[in-house]
Each structure stands twice: as C-alpha cells, then as structure tokens.
Motif scaffolding. Structure first.
Motif, mmCIF file in Angstrom:
data_model
loop_
_atom_site.group_PDB
_atom_site.id
_atom_site.type_symbol
_atom_site.label_atom_id
_atom_site.label_comp_id
_atom_site.label_asym_id
_atom_site.label_seq_id
_atom_site.Cartn_x
_atom_site.Cartn_y
_atom_site.Cartn_z
ATOM 1 N N THR A 187 0.831 -1.211 0.000
ATOM 2 C CA THR A 187 0.000 0.000 0.000
ATOM 3 C C THR A 187 0.865 1.261 0.000
ATOM 4 N N ALA A 191 1.204 4.021 -3.000
ATOM 5 C CA ALA A 191 0.840 5.398 -2.647
ATOM 6 C C ALA A 191 1.961 6.370 -3.017
ATOM 7 N N ASP A 194 2.293 6.768 -6.866
ATOM 8 C CA ASP A 194 1.232 7.574 -7.475
ATOM 9 C C ASP A 194 1.179 9.004 -6.938
ATOM 10 N N TRP A 195 1.980 9.289 -5.930
ATOM 11 C CA TRP A 195 1.911 10.586 -5.244
ATOM 12 C C TRP A 195 2.438 11.713 -6.123
ATOM 13 N N ASP A 198 1.455 18.331 -3.807
ATOM 14 C CA ASP A 198 0.413 19.348 -3.689
ATOM 15 C C ASP A 198 0.621 20.020 -2.340
ATOM 16 N N VAL A 201 -2.030 19.522 0.263
ATOM 17 C CA VAL A 201 -2.304 18.158 0.729
ATOM 18 C C VAL A 201 -1.106 17.564 1.460
ATOM 19 N N ASP A 204 -0.945 13.963 3.306
ATOM 20 C CA ASP A 204 -2.256 13.552 3.820
ATOM 21 C C ASP A 204 -2.851 12.366 3.074
ATOM 22 N N ASN A 205 -2.486 12.186 1.803
ATOM 23 C CA ASN A 205 -3.076 11.098 1.011
ATOM 24 C C ASN A 205 -2.356 9.766 1.188
ATOM 25 N N LEU A 206 -1.309 9.754 1.995
ATOM 26 C CA LEU A 206 -0.544 8.531 2.210
ATOM 27 C C LEU A 206 -1.109 7.758 3.398
ATOM 28 N N LYS A 208 -1.886 6.421 6.798
ATOM 29 C CA LYS A 208 -1.597 7.099 8.060
ATOM 30 C C LYS A 208 -0.578 6.357 8.927
#
Length: 280
Positions: A187, A191, A194-195, A198, A201, A204-206, A208
């Motif tokens: 995962t 992540a 594809d990151w 931004d 952000v 934050d999209n990775l 936790k």
C-alpha cells in the motif's frame, strides 16, 4: 580586558586549525579535547608571549592534548595542523593591510570570520577531491532494512548528491523503485509511486500508519526546477559491513541513469563516514 580578548582570539584560531586537521585527516577525535587544547595553548601563548620558545611549546602541548587518544595518527595531526596554520596565517597576512584604520575589535571579528570561512572552503574542496578521485569508481555492497525487511543493494557514492532532509539535515540517498518494491508494504509503495506534490495536501493522502517514517524533501530536477519528493526513513543500513548514519531514501525510476548498473546512489557524505569508521 586586553588579555582576555587575546586569549579568546588565540583559542578560536587554535580550535579552527585543530578542527581542520581532525576532519581532513579522518582522525575524528572528540571536540571537547580540541577545545581544551585550543584554550590551554591560547592561555599559554598570551601569558608567556615574551618568550620565543612559547610558540613551540604551546603548539606541541596543543597537539598532545587534542589528539592524545589518537597517538597512532599524531604525525598526520601535526602535519595537517601546520598546514592549516600556514594557510590561515598567509590568508590573514594578505588581507591585513585592508584593516589598518579599523578598530581592533572589528579587525578581530573579520579575521575570525575569514579564517573560518577559508578553512571551511578548503576542507570542502579537499573532501570533494577525495570523493571524486578516490571513490567514484568503487561499488559498495550493502543491506538496508525498511519496515522490518532487509534487502541487499549494490551502491555507488556520488559526489554530486548533496541532498538533505531540511529539518534534520540528514542525508538523502536515492534507490531504484523496483528494488524497494520487494520490501516496502504494497500500500505504501503504490501510494508513493502515485503521489504528486500538492502544497495543500502534503502527505495527507498517504497511509496514516506510515506517515511518521516519511518526510517531504526538496530536490532540483535536471532542468534545475525545484520540486518535492517523499523520503523514507530507514531503520538500518550496513554498507561494506559498516553502519550508515541515519537518513532517508528517495525512490526513483531513473535506474538506467545510475552508473555501473547499481541499484542506489549514496549521499556524498557517506564517503566521509565510511572512511572515518574504517580508520577508527
């Protein structure tokens, strides 16, 4: 007050040349010994300044105190300290005429800054020569541990890699993404792959559960444009059997640009740490 200023000036000068010898010679004695040696020599030089022999006695006493724990490298320490002293003395002689009408305190501050800056640049130059000429053609075997899994890697030290994590100042190393895929949680690997950066952000999209091991790291692209990448904090990294200092790994898809078909590029400071520890 005059004596105190002279002692402080001598101590500063002595510490600067000792620090130069300590680093360039890969001696790496503790800084507290260097400072104690610089202070004792400074006090001795100012107190007994009327005696010519004081210069020689204070110099050898300073060397003895600074490097007593590295007696097998004492000749090297003497040579490099003399080199630094001659360099700094010549530098000050060359610029002294510009300060004839300046106050004594202003002159001392400027001399201190110029000597420190000159020796710092000389140190960086000599270290870069060592890296570029001595180690650029050598490959290293290593074992890195990430999230409890180990992976064997073949590495290369790149004198051009000076990237560091901005908050901790820890070095950043670059490793081929496909190699790390074998040991990173799936995962997390997906992540990061594809990151895209931004500013609003961030991370934050990775996932936790992994965020505490990740950092945003600024780098310059080939086109000299600044961008941000994700650095992964490694748990342990042994290079040729020696522990690499703490730092971060950045995944890269540019493995075809790595020299000698290696799987990773080490930060330039790795040469210094590996050399130091091999002599220690």
């Amino acid at each position: 007050m005059y004596a105190e200023v002279m002692i402080a000036t001598n101590t500063f000068f002595n510490y600067t040349v000792l620090a130069f010898a300590n680093r360039i010679g890969w001696i790496e004695n503790k800084k507290r010994y260097l400072f104690l040696a610089a202070l004792v020599a400074g006090i001795l030089t100012v107190t007994f300044s009327n005696y010519f022999i004081t210069v020689f006695l204070s110099f050898f006493l300073m060397i003895g105190i600074a490097f007593w724990r590295k007696r097998n490298q004492i000749i090297k320490a003497i040579s490099l300290t003399l080199l630094a002293s001659l360099f700094a003395g010549g530098l000050l002689t060359a610029i002294s005429s510009f300060y004839r009408n300046s106050s004594y305190l202003f002159m001392l501050i400027n001399f201190a800054l110029i000597v420190t800056g000159g020796l710092y640049l000389l140190t960086k130059h000599l270290l870069n020569i060592n890296i570029a000429q001595t180690e650029r053609g050598l490959l290293y075997s290593s074992s890195v541990t990430l999230f409890g899994k180990a992976k064997e890697l073949t590495l290369f030290i790149d004198s051009g890699n000076v990237c560091k994590e901005p908050l901790s100042n820890d070095p950043v190393h670059f490793v081929a993404a496909e190699v790390l895929q074998e040991i990173l949680p799936e995962t997390l690997f997906r992540a990061i792959s594809d990151w895209e950066f931004d500013r609003k952000v961030g991370l934050d999209n990775l996932p936790k559960e992994f965020v505490t091991k990740l950092r945003l790291i600024p780098i310059a692209t080939i086109q000299q444009e600044k961008t941000w990448v994700i650095g992964i904090k490694y748990e342990n990294w042994k290079v040729d059997g020696q522990d690499l200092p703490k730092g971060y790994i950045v995944m890269t898809k540019l493995r075809d640009k790595f020299p000698h078909g290696v799987e990773g590029i080490l930060h330039s400071s790795a040469y210094y740490h590996l050399k130091k520890r091999s002599l220690g």
